[in-house]
Motif scaffolding. Sequence first.
Motif, PDB file in Angstrom:
ATOM      1  N   THR A  55       0.865  -1.174   0.000  1.00 32.40           N
ATOM      2  CA  THR A  55       0.000   0.000   0.000  1.00 32.40           C
ATOM      3  C   THR A  55       0.902   1.224   0.000  1.00 32.40           C
ATOM      4  O   THR A  55       2.003   1.185   0.559  1.00 32.40           O
ATOM      5  CB  THR A  55      -0.898   0.042   1.257  1.00 32.40           C
ATOM      6  N   PRO A  56       0.536   2.295  -0.594  1.00 33.46           N
ATOM      7  CA  PRO A  56      -0.734   2.512  -1.283  1.00 33.46           C
ATOM      8  C   PRO A  56      -0.690   2.012  -2.731  1.00 33.46           C
ATOM      9  O   PRO A  56       0.310   1.485  -3.183  1.00 33.46           O
ATOM     10  CB  PRO A  56      -0.867   4.031  -1.243  1.00 33.46           C
ATOM     11  N   GLN A  57      -1.768   2.242  -3.459  1.00 30.10           N
ATOM     12  CA  GLN A  57      -1.810   1.890  -4.870  1.00 30.10           C
ATOM     13  C   GLN A  57      -0.909   2.830  -5.657  1.00 30.10           C
ATOM     14  O   GLN A  57      -0.556   3.921  -5.200  1.00 30.10           O
ATOM     15  CB  GLN A  57      -3.248   1.971  -5.368  1.00 30.10           C
ATOM     16  N   HIS A  58      -0.531   2.402  -6.881  1.00 26.97           N
ATOM     17  CA  HIS A  58       0.396   3.230  -7.651  1.00 26.97           C
ATOM     18  C   HIS A  58       0.082   3.200  -9.144  1.00 26.97           C
ATOM     19  O   HIS A  58      -0.510   2.245  -9.653  1.00 26.97           O
ATOM     20  CB  HIS A  58       1.848   2.808  -7.403  1.00 26.97           C
ATOM     21  N   ILE A  59       0.494   4.285  -9.811  1.00 25.59           N
ATOM     22  CA  ILE A  59       0.399   4.414 -11.264  1.00 25.59           C
ATOM     23  C   ILE A  59       1.822   4.507 -11.807  1.00 25.59           C
ATOM     24  O   ILE A  59       2.651   5.242 -11.275  1.00 25.59           O
ATOM     25  CB  ILE A  59      -0.396   5.684 -11.658  1.00 25.59           C
ATOM     26  N   VAL A  60       2.107   3.752 -12.873  1.00 25.73           N
ATOM     27  CA  VAL A  60       3.436   3.767 -13.490  1.00 25.73           C
ATOM     28  C   VAL A  60       3.371   4.588 -14.774  1.00 25.73           C
ATOM     29  O   VAL A  60       2.439   4.441 -15.580  1.00 25.73           O
ATOM     30  CB  VAL A  60       3.919   2.333 -13.794  1.00 25.73           C
ATOM     31  N   LEU A  61       4.367   5.450 -14.981  1.00 37.28           N
ATOM     32  CA  LEU A  61       4.452   6.276 -16.186  1.00 37.28           C
ATOM     33  C   LEU A  61       5.802   6.024 -16.845  1.00 37.28           C
ATOM     34  O   LEU A  61       6.837   5.975 -16.170  1.00 37.28           O
ATOM     35  CB  LEU A  61       4.273   7.754 -15.851  1.00 37.28           C
ATOM     36  N   ASP A  62       5.784   5.865 -18.177  1.00 36.84           N
ATOM     37  CA  ASP A  62       6.970   5.373 -18.888  1.00 36.84           C
ATOM     38  C   ASP A  62       7.269   6.235 -20.109  1.00 36.84           C
ATOM     39  O   ASP A  62       6.398   6.431 -20.965  1.00 36.84           O
ATOM     40  CB  ASP A  62       6.732   3.929 -19.316  1.00 36.84           C
ATOM     41  N   SER A  63       8.490   6.754 -20.193  1.00 34.55           N
ATOM     42  CA  SER A  63       8.893   7.553 -21.362  1.00 34.55           C
ATOM     43  C   SER A  63       9.176   6.679 -22.571  1.00 34.55           C
ATOM     44  O   SER A  63       9.300   7.172 -23.686  1.00 34.55           O
ATOM     45  CB  SER A  63      10.140   8.386 -21.027  1.00 34.55           C
ATOM     46  N   LYS A  64       9.313   5.355 -22.362  1.00 33.85           N
ATOM     47  CA  LYS A  64       9.530   4.411 -23.467  1.00 33.85           C
ATOM     48  C   LYS A  64       8.452   3.334 -23.383  1.00 33.85           C
ATOM     49  O   LYS A  64       8.742   2.136 -23.323  1.00 33.85           O
ATOM     50  CB  LYS A  64      10.921   3.788 -23.374  1.00 33.85           C
ATOM     51  N   ALA A  65       7.222   3.778 -23.400  1.00 36.27           N
ATOM     52  CA  ALA A  65       6.098   2.871 -23.170  1.00 36.27           C
ATOM     53  C   ALA A  65       6.062   1.739 -24.191  1.00 36.27           C
ATOM     54  O   ALA A  65       6.300   1.946 -25.381  1.00 36.27           O
ATOM     55  CB  ALA A  65       4.791   3.663 -23.217  1.00 36.27           C
TER      56      ALA A  65
ATOM     57  N   ALA B 232       0.396  -2.280 -10.515  1.00 36.20           N
ATOM     58  CA  ALA B 232       0.028  -0.930 -10.946  1.00 36.20           C
ATOM     59  C   ALA B 232      -1.434  -0.905 -11.368  1.00 36.20           C
ATOM     60  O   ALA B 232      -1.918  -1.834 -12.020  1.00 36.20           O
ATOM     61  CB  ALA B 232       0.916  -0.490 -12.104  1.00 36.20           C
ATOM     62  N   ILE B 233      -2.149   0.149 -11.003  1.00 32.58           N
ATOM     63  CA  ILE B 233      -3.552   0.232 -11.400  1.00 32.58           C
ATOM     64  C   ILE B 233      -3.706   0.861 -12.781  1.00 32.58           C
ATOM     65  O   ILE B 233      -4.693   0.639 -13.463  1.00 32.58           O
ATOM     66  CB  ILE B 233      -4.386   1.005 -10.358  1.00 32.58           C
ATOM     67  N   TYR B 234      -2.702   1.651 -13.194  1.00 35.68           N
ATOM     68  CA  TYR B 234      -2.674   2.202 -14.545  1.00 35.68           C
ATOM     69  C   TYR B 234      -1.227   2.251 -15.025  1.00 35.68           C
ATOM     70  O   TYR B 234      -0.288   2.369 -14.229  1.00 35.68           O
ATOM     71  CB  TYR B 234      -3.258   3.626 -14.601  1.00 35.68           C
ATOM     72  N   TYR B 235      -1.066   2.174 -16.342  1.00 34.00           N
ATOM     73  CA  TYR B 235       0.251   2.309 -16.978  1.00 34.00           C
ATOM     74  C   TYR B 235       0.088   3.338 -18.096  1.00 34.00           C
ATOM     75  O   TYR B 235      -0.700   3.139 -19.023  1.00 34.00           O
ATOM     76  CB  TYR B 235       0.706   0.963 -17.542  1.00 34.00           C
ATOM     77  N   LEU B 236       0.808   4.475 -18.001  1.00 32.01           N
ATOM     78  CA  LEU B 236       0.614   5.587 -18.918  1.00 32.01           C
ATOM     79  C   LEU B 236       1.946   5.988 -19.552  1.00 32.01           C
ATOM     80  O   LEU B 236       3.006   5.833 -18.937  1.00 32.01           O
ATOM     81  CB  LEU B 236       0.026   6.799 -18.189  1.00 32.01           C
ATOM     82  N   PRO B 237       1.908   6.521 -20.777  1.00 33.94           N
ATOM     83  CA  PRO B 237       3.146   6.995 -21.409  1.00 33.94           C
ATOM     84  C   PRO B 237       3.554   8.363 -20.883  1.00 33.94           C
ATOM     85  O   PRO B 237       2.728   9.119 -20.368  1.00 33.94           O
ATOM     86  CB  PRO B 237       2.757   7.087 -22.891  1.00 33.94           C
ATOM     87  N   LEU B 238       4.826   8.679 -21.003  1.00 33.81           N
ATOM     88  CA  LEU B 238       5.359  10.010 -20.705  1.00 33.81           C
ATOM     89  C   LEU B 238       5.933  10.601 -21.982  1.00 33.81           C
ATOM     90  O   LEU B 238       6.557   9.875 -22.772  1.00 33.81           O
ATOM     91  CB  LEU B 238       6.467   9.924 -19.642  1.00 33.81           C
TER      92      LEU B 238
END
Length: 460
Positions: free
Chosen positions: A69-79, A92-98
Amino acid sequence: MHSIMIICPDNSSLKESEKWLSRYGFQVNISNSLEQANKYYELAEFHLLLIDQEVIDEINENSVELPQTPQHIVLDSKASLSSGVNSMAQGAIYYLPLPTNSEILLKHVVNALEPKEQTASESKAPLPIIDTKESLDLGSTNSSIIGQCPPMLDLFIDIKKIAATEATTLIRGESGTGKELVAKAIHNASLRKHNQIVSINCAAIPENLIESELFGHEKGAFTGATAAHDGLIKTADKGTLFLDEIGELPLEAQARLLRVLQEGEVRRVGATEYKKVSIRLIAATHRDLFDMVRKGLFREDLYYRLYVMELLLPPLRERGDDISMIAKVLLEKACQKHNKPVYHYNRTFDKAIRSHHWPGNVRELENAIERAVILSPVEKVEAANLKLADQQRHHSTITGTFEQNTSQSQGTTLDDYLKHFVLTHQHKMTETQLAHSLGISRKSLWERRQKLHIPKKVTQ
């Protein structure tokens, strides 16, 4: 007050999120590593973590476990699809590009925190009020789509009507008009908004890989397929699938997509069994699909499956005062990006912008304004630094000189040569091979096809 911890390297664009998340009422702290975060903070006390993929990679290399805990979101510049699958598998609850649009990230942050808001009745501390309705009304300067001209107002009405349904939708418009933004607006106002929208540019994926990327493949289905994996259509299950430049989809892939739409099931490359999927399809193109059907370049049955609802985006040059509205927002955005004080949007600057034709639409406008912000002095943004006229003269001079030289030496222009080469060799070469032979990228080849009206080969 909700608290958010951002964990990212100093050079990560994720750091920019701290300021505007704070403005929305969140308590935000930043650490440049998990070790630093654990040293100075009690992570279990935060409601949400936003973590750069580089940090995740370091955690995996050092065999360190993320806190439960807690929950997390991952953000990736090389998605990538594989990184996304791994991140979701690790919790991860979401995976988003950067980089990620601030409004998109805000929506995901709000969605992540909503369950906590619903079960927080035991807490005496008041929760922040967050406007989660679709958004910051379409057309306003706070929206991802800006515009008040009559065609855009009609478009917004249609978006809201279409979003309330599950209808397949085709978005047409020139490159740079914002077709993907419209697709996201439909998704975010639909019943599927709590699931993800998966966006795919059909022209950007190599022709020999596109079926695998879309539909998945079994282990050993082809050389290099060392493990089975789900495709992007399966990833979009219960959400929305956005296929940009669908006119570039090979005919074999079109047939597979038709099965997905008709039967609601997908089959991996090399597999014998189908799996059920529930997707809402939104497609986009700047091409005339009906003309492609007549020429045998696009399946007629798929065309009529797509043509349930149609949205037509006007080019920027036909949007009147919207041009100035958009330019002001882009000017402020560029100033913030490059750490400059926000320039006053002056009359001379506006006149230069309004007098340009903008063949590249909003994308070209954004690039020109960013160029002006970088080149202008601190005290004033200068219209000359848009470099519009200079760029056009430069392009004309180079093109004219090159074509003159080419014509003298070979009796043809470069475009003539490229068109001849493609038409002569495309029946025995893939798009990737053609591009490699011409010394250009596949994306550049695709753009040349559009410009020169070079039809793609018809696969029997």
